[in-house]
Design a protein around this motif. Structure first.
Motif, mmCIF file in Angstrom:
data_model
loop_
_atom_site.group_PDB
_atom_site.id
_atom_site.type_symbol
_atom_site.label_atom_id
_atom_site.label_comp_id
_atom_site.label_asym_id
_atom_site.label_seq_id
_atom_site.Cartn_x
_atom_site.Cartn_y
_atom_site.Cartn_z
ATOM 1 N N GLU A 8 -76.831 41.562 -105.064
ATOM 2 C CA GLU A 8 -78.258 42.325 -103.947
ATOM 3 C C GLU A 8 -77.933 42.061 -102.672
ATOM 4 N N GLU A 9 -77.206 40.877 -102.137
ATOM 5 C CA GLU A 9 -76.686 40.619 -100.877
ATOM 6 C C GLU A 9 -75.752 41.588 -100.421
ATOM 7 N N THR A 12 -76.580 45.503 -99.998
ATOM 8 C CA THR A 12 -77.459 46.057 -98.670
ATOM 9 C C THR A 12 -76.547 46.207 -97.488
ATOM 10 N N ARG A 13 -75.346 45.676 -97.780
ATOM 11 C CA ARG A 13 -74.319 45.629 -96.470
ATOM 12 C C ARG A 13 -73.730 46.874 -96.338
ATOM 13 N N VAL A 27 -68.597 37.980 -99.685
ATOM 14 C CA VAL A 27 -69.968 37.282 -99.725
ATOM 15 C C VAL A 27 -69.540 35.863 -99.635
#
Length: 333
Positions: A8-9, A12-13, A27
């Motif tokens: 999820e992190e 979104t990038r 990440v």
């Protein structure tokens, strides 16, 4: 490790490295960096694919030390987490046309040595209709059939651009005849996508090989041809890599390999012209500056020129860059 939270992190990038089939985002975690690898399900299939990439990485984890470490594979959503490899991507050290560090050439030789010692029994099952062991002609038929499908996959505008640029309706017609004369060889595990952007020269001076989604079970000579074509070595280093492959490949994988390497290199030139007519056509159409359009048109002209000797007799002359720009303007793909 909360794999879904990392996904999820990452998703979104707008950072990371994007290839045709996947996007990779670094990440940070409490235990150090990892790479979240997300599938692009809208990508058009431009290559053969045999197995899900996570299955390949799991199968070769103890056999190919230069492959990335698979930490997690999810299906819903579809993503992977790989161990981070510190170092420099080879294309940033040596862009196309530049000499590669000797450590990279050594790494490539070592990769082939490892790949061709992985038994089929260690890998995921192949489809029932996959060519039988040693059926190099059947394997090559899979390659030409894909190129033929790509040639006729597009809409009316794509067909118009192919026609305008002289790409035959059967671009592999001549090669198909040459492929019938391939020597029978033992099959092996192929990476099938080793090039400058998929290699990392690590901080320890070794080479890591990324992007295993196109791995195949097939003719090892094709893997060498694919690598030479995509990496665009200088002539002296191409010879070194070829000699390294010959040293690393078992005898039964290299029977009659020298003339067949030339046939596979011809195929790579034809495939590039077919695939890149549309891809470069889009890039030319989207370019805002005239100089950029001309540069891209020259690149496409070079790809068409490399393929032309392997098309049917009487193939049309390769269009000039200006003619390519005009054809793209008429047929927006």
């Amino acid at each position: 490790m909360d794999a879904v939270a990392l996904y999820e992190e990452a998703r979104t990038r707008d950072t990371g490295q994007s290839g045709h089939y996947n996007r990779n985002v670094r990440v940070e975690t409490a235990d150090g960096p990892v790479v979240v690898r997300m599938r692009n399900h809208h990508a058009e299939a431009m290559d053969l694919a045999l197995w899900p990439e996570p299955e390949v990485l799991a199968a070769i984890a103890d056999r190919v030390s230069s492959a990335p470490r698979l930490l997690h594979a999810g299906t819903d959503p579809d993503f992977q987490i790989h161990g981070f490899v510190g170092g420099r991507r080879v294309d940033t050290l040596a862009p196309e046309g530049a000499a590669l560090p000797g450590a990279v050439l050594d790494g490539v030789e070592g990769l082939y040595r490892d790949l061709l010692r992985v038994p089929l029994s260690a890998l995921p099952p192949v489809p029932r209709d996959w060519p039988d062991e040693g059926d190099t002609t059947g394997f090559a038929d899979r390659l030409t059939s894909l190129v033929q499908a790509i040639r006729h996959r597009g809409d009316e505008e794509a067909e118009g651009l192919y026609e305008a640029l002289g790409v035959p309706k059967d671009p592999c017609g001549v090669l198909r005849e040459r492929f019938r004369g391939l020597a029978a060889r033992r099959f092996g595990l192929l990476h099938a996508d080793v090039h400058r952007q998929n290699m990392i020269l690590t901080d320890a001076g070794r080479v890591a090989f990324l992007d295993w989604e196109l791995a195949l079970w097939g003719d090892p000579v094709y893997d060498l041809a694919d690598h030479l074509h995509k990496t665009a070595y200088r002539a002296d280093q191409a010879r070194e890599v070829t000699e390294g492959w010959e040293r690393s490949a078992p005898l039964e994988c290299r029977r009659g390999w020298r003339p067949d390497l030339g046939t596979y290199l011809a195929f790579e030139a034809v495939k590039s012209a077919v695939v890149d007519t549309v891809r470069w056509g889009r890039r030319i159409a989207d370019a805002e500056e005239a100089g950029e359009r001309t540069r891209l048109a020259r690149e496409l002209a070079a790809k068409l020129a490399a393929a032309r000797p392997h098309w049917e007799a009487g193939a049309r002359p390769v269009p000039q860059p200006g003619e390519i720009e005009e054809a793209v303007a008429r047929h927006r793909v």
